[in-house]
Design an enzyme around this catalytic site. Structure first.
Site: not given
Ligand code: DHB
Length: 332
Positions: A43, A141
Site C-alpha cells: 500500500k 492519488c
Molecule cells: C488512494 C487512492 C489512490 O487512487 C491512490 O493512488 C493512492 C491512494 C487512497 O485514497 O488511499
C-alpha cells in the site's frame, strides 16, 4: 510461460497485485505472497501512519458480472517503517517460496521532501535493501484533501522525476517506477513521455517502468433513495477504477508505449478481471499487469485464475511466451 522481465526484475508470472486493495496489513501482504501474484506491491506509504478518510469511503458498481469501484480512502497505511521492516520482509520472502517474489514498495509522500526522506532511509538500510526490488512512486492519488495530483501538474511532476530518478538508491539494485494518473488528451501523452524520456533518462537518471494507470478522479456515486452521495469524504468524489476504466487504461498503455524509450517498461493497470483483459493490456504493450478492484472483490486467488485463463488463451492462439504478442496490436 507467462513470466516476464520487468525492467530487470524477473517475475515468474506477469499478473501481480496493484498497490491499494488488500495491501495495507501484514496479513494481507502475506496472503499475496502465498498467492500466484508475480510480485508483491505494498500500500502506498507515507512517512507516518494514516487512518485515511472517514467512512464510507469505498463503493462498488456492478455491471453484469463485472465490477467497477469508486474510492476515496485517503491513503490509509501503516507508515513507512511498517513496510520497510526487514524482519517483516524476511517473513514475506519465506511465505513466497521457492525463491521469494519481487517486493515493490509503493510510496506516496505528501510532498517531494517526504518522498526523498523515504528514499534516503531506504538507501541507508542494507538489511532492507536486500529484500527490495523496486520503489513505485505514486504521483496519482486523487483522495487527499488539499493535495492536488502531482501527475497532472507538469512543472511539479518534472521536478519530482528529476530529483527522484537521480537518487543514489536507483544506482543500486533497486528499480524506480512511477504510478501515473490516466491522461485523456494526446498532447498530454506527448508531454509526459518527452519529460520522462528527457529528464529521467537523458540526464543520467534511472527509470525502470511506469504504471498506466491509477484511478480516474472526480467520480461521483449517487444514492437515489437518500438523495445523498454514496461516499462521505471530499464531497462524495472519489477515484474510479475497475471495469469502468478498462478501455481508458488500455489507451494509456498504448499511447505511452508508443512514445516512451524502449528501456522504460509499461505496466498495465485498470479493469483487469480476466485472462483476456490481461492479454489485451499486453497486446497494447504492457510488460506486466496489475490487478486492483478485482483483487479486492475476489481475493488473492484471482491471480491464479487470471494467469490460467491467460495461459489457456495463449495456448489456443499458439503463443508460448508473452513476447509472441506483446505490443503487436494491429490497427484495422
Ligand atoms: C488512494 C487512492 C489512490 O487512487 C491512490 O493512488 C493512492 C491512494 C487512497 O485514497 O488511499
Amino acid at each position: 510461460d507467462i513470466g516476464c522481465n520487468l525492467a530487470g526484475l524477473q517475475l515468474s508470472c506477469c499478473i501481480l497485485n496493484a498497490s491499494g486493495p488488500r495491501t495495507n496489513t501484514e496479513q494481507q501482504l502475506m496472503d499475496i505472497a502465498r498467492s500466484s501474484s508475480g510480485a508483491l506491491c505494498s500500500k502506498s506509504a507515507t512517512l507516518e501512519e494514516r487512518s485515511g478518510n472517514p467512512q464510507p469511503r469505498y463503493t462498488e458498481i456492478q455491471l453484469g458480472d463485472r465490477t467497477a469501484s469508486i474510492n476515496s480512502e485517503g491513503l490509509p497505511n501503516k507508515g513507512f517503517a511498517a513496510y520497510s521492516d526487514s524482519s517483516f520482509l524476511q517473513r514475506l520472502k519465506e511465505c513466497s517460496e521457492p525463491h521469494g517474489k519481487p517486493y515493490i514498495f509503493s510510496i506516496s509522500g505528501l510532498s517531494l521532501k517526504e518522498n526523498l526522506e523515504m528514499l534516503d532511509r531506504l538507501a541507508e538500510s542494507p538489511d532492507v535493501l536486500q529484500h527490495l526490488s523496486a520503489v513505485e512512486v505514486n504521483v496519482a492519488c486523487p483522495n487527499v484533501p488539499g493535495k492536488p495530483l502531482v501527475g497532472y501538474d507538469f512543472p511539479q511532476f518534472a521536478e519530482v522525476v528529476q530529483t527522484m530518478s537521480r537518487h543514489p538508491l536507483f544506482t543500486k539494485d533497486c528499480v524506480l517506477g512511477f504510478k501515473l494518473p490516466p491522461y485523456l488528451d494526446a498532447p498530454l501523452f506527448d508531454a509526459v513521455a518527452k519529460m520522462l524520456n528527457e529528464i529521467a533518462l537523458g540526464r543520467g537518471g534511472a527509470l525502470g517502468y511506469v504504471v498506466c494507470c491509477n484511478t480516474l478522479g472526480s467520480a461521483l456515486a449517487v444514492d437515489i433513495e437518500t438523495e445523498t452521495t454514496v461516499l462521505h469524504p471530499k464531497g462524495g468524489f472519489g477515484g474510479l477504477g475497475g471495469q469502468l476504466v478498462r478501455h481508458l487504461a488500455l489507451g494509456n498503455v498504448r499511447h505511452l508505449r508508443s512514445r516512451l524509450d524502449d528501456s522504460i517498461h509499461v505496466v498495465g493497470c485498470g479493469g483487469v478481471a480476466t485472462g483476456e483483459d490481461a492479454f489485451a493490456h499486453i497486446l497494447c504493450g504492457a510488460t506486466a499487469v496489475q490487478v486492483a478492484t478485482q483483487h479486492r472483490v475476489e481475493g488473492p486467488q484471482c491471480f491464479e485464475r487470471i494467469a490460467s485463463e491467460l495461459r489457456e488463451l495463449m495456448q489456443r492462439k499458439g503463443y508460448t511466451q508473452l513476447e509472441d504478442f506483446r505490443g503487436k496490436l494491429r490497427v484495422r
